[in-house]
Design a protein around this motif. Sequence first.
Motif, short mmCIF file in Angstrom:
data_model
loop_
_atom_site.label_atom_id
_atom_site.label_comp_id
_atom_site.label_asym_id
_atom_site.label_seq_id
_atom_site.Cartn_x
_atom_site.Cartn_y
_atom_site.Cartn_z
N ARG A 195 0.84 -1.21 0.00
CA ARG A 195 0.00 0.00 0.00
C ARG A 195 0.88 1.27 0.00
O ARG A 195 0.56 2.25 -0.62
N LEU A 324 -6.13 -5.63 -0.81
CA LEU A 324 -5.54 -4.53 -1.59
C LEU A 324 -6.33 -4.10 -2.83
O LEU A 324 -6.12 -3.00 -3.35
N LEU A 328 -4.95 0.70 -4.52
CA LEU A 328 -3.54 0.99 -4.83
C LEU A 328 -3.44 2.06 -5.91
O LEU A 328 -3.29 1.74 -7.09
N ALA A 331 -0.41 1.59 -8.23
CA ALA A 331 -0.16 0.26 -8.81
C ALA A 331 0.53 0.35 -10.16
O ALA A 331 1.46 -0.38 -10.45
#
Length: 544
Positions: A195, A324, A328, A331
């Motif tokens: 994270r 998750l 994110l 990401a």
Amino acid sequence: MNGAELLVAALENEGVQQIFGVPGEENLDLVEALRRSSIKLVLTRHEQPAAFMAATHGRLTGKPGVCLSTLGPGALNLTTGAGYALLGAMPMIMITGQKGILSRKQAGFQVVDMVSTMTPLTKMARQIVSGRTIPALVRDAFRVAQQERPGPVHLELPEDIAAETVAEIPLIPPHPIDPPVAPTEALDWAAELIRKAHAPLVMLGAAASRPRLAESLSDFVKRLQIPFFNTQMGKGAVSGGSGLYIGTAALSERDYVHRAIDRADLIISIGHDTVEKPPFLMSSGGPTVLHIGYLPAIVEEVFSPQAEMVGDVGPSLALLAGRLEGKLPNASALLPLREGILRHIAERADESRYPLTPQRIVHDVRQVMPEDGIVCLDNGMYKIWFARNYRTQVANTLLLDNALATMGAGLPSAIMAALLYPNRRVLAVCGDGGFMMNSQELETAARLGVNLVVLILQDDAYGMIRWKQAVDGFADFGMSFGNPDFVTYARAYGLKGSRVQGPNDLAPVLEEAFREGGIHLVSTPVDYSENMRVLVKELREAAS
Ligand SMILES: Cc1ncc(C[n+]2csc(CCOP(=O)(O)OP(=O)(O)O)c2C)c(N)n1
Ligand SMILES: [Mg+2]
């Protein structure tokens, strides 16, 4: 019932369908027991390829393949295969004969202490000293071979124990075992690291290619949308066509994929096994590495993860993704690098030059191989090119050995793949050096009636070592040899052979070979000047 019959019954109990190898007189009770069993004895023309085939069975199915040899000379021939399975984490059982242990009528003739020899090459090596122990020993052997980290197990059956009458001892039924899932604290901690990352990357290592993992891995990558790269043996674990694939780390540094690795602040390393040539070199100041694996990481000079999440990888990843998914924002931070990396990798892949560039060979092979087609590599220079340039869509469709990295396994592993998947295209890609190390197995393949194409890259040399010699500034010396005429060689085995004779021949010749079925040998010359030009000069220039 004798010891050999009990052993064969125990193998049937494990679901064994075939045994590869070369028997000797010490195995004759075992051979007789096999004759009257459901297990097929597949003769090979050397023990080493029998072990490569058994190991590949384990690699592709997760269930140990079984190979067989006599004592001393035959058993010693299995040792390279043992190393291949041990380093490559492939479940395999090796059964070897031995002179009687209760008396010694032939003194020391052909006797080698194989249990001692095999001990460092296996997860477990045992001599069977009494028929009574066979059911438990065999059950244990299969469990040990199969459980993480998988590998080879050796059982030695002396001829007097094989012949000795034993009571019918009940066999132990196998049952599935689910390894534990990563504990909550480890999942929370891993989730926290991910994270917080500004530029995360997923790396898929060798253990990511375990056959039962393909689906959950793909799922994890898709849910998190973090771009991924793979090690050589982690190739294919997630659809390579996925828009998140960013390359394969075939070199340890300076390749185009390292542009992403060097910019990452977190590498989520799934299933990396340090038997592989390092996919990147960890150093202080580099990215944080989170190890996710069935087992804790092995620490090396170039790999010492700062965090670990250990447990059954598939279900653990599902739990991690649950924490998750959709949370994110960073990401895809490194995704913009993808296009540039893949464009560089594809350079010269459609150039019409003769002899063919390695890039063009990889490109043409990809054209004729369907998504589920399996390419089995031997070891040589082209392995780097295939690892780097070949794109995979389906798990375990590029079989290469970046662990023992032995020559000679290309053809045997392809024969095994062809036996397991008769409806898929299977291509062995071998150098002229590696092919000749086990080319006698063409007879085995022909006898088994498999469909298989073997592509031989002919440079009349141990090309990879010649390249290293040049890279290190040594004189070009001692690496060249002559070759048989491969078309004639194929014919001598009753097989078909063709030669690639022009820049645009390769794809049609391979296509034709696959259409016709049976076994084909295709030889092509290769222009290895690309090795220096791209893998050394171009990458050095690009890095500076
Ligand atoms: C059994 C074994 N012996 C030696 C080596 C060292 N080695 C690695 S690659 C290579 C040359 C391979 O030659 P070839 O099969 O012709 O492939 P090329 O590199 O020429 O394409 C050698 C000798 C090895 N990996 N395995
Ligand atoms: Mg060669």
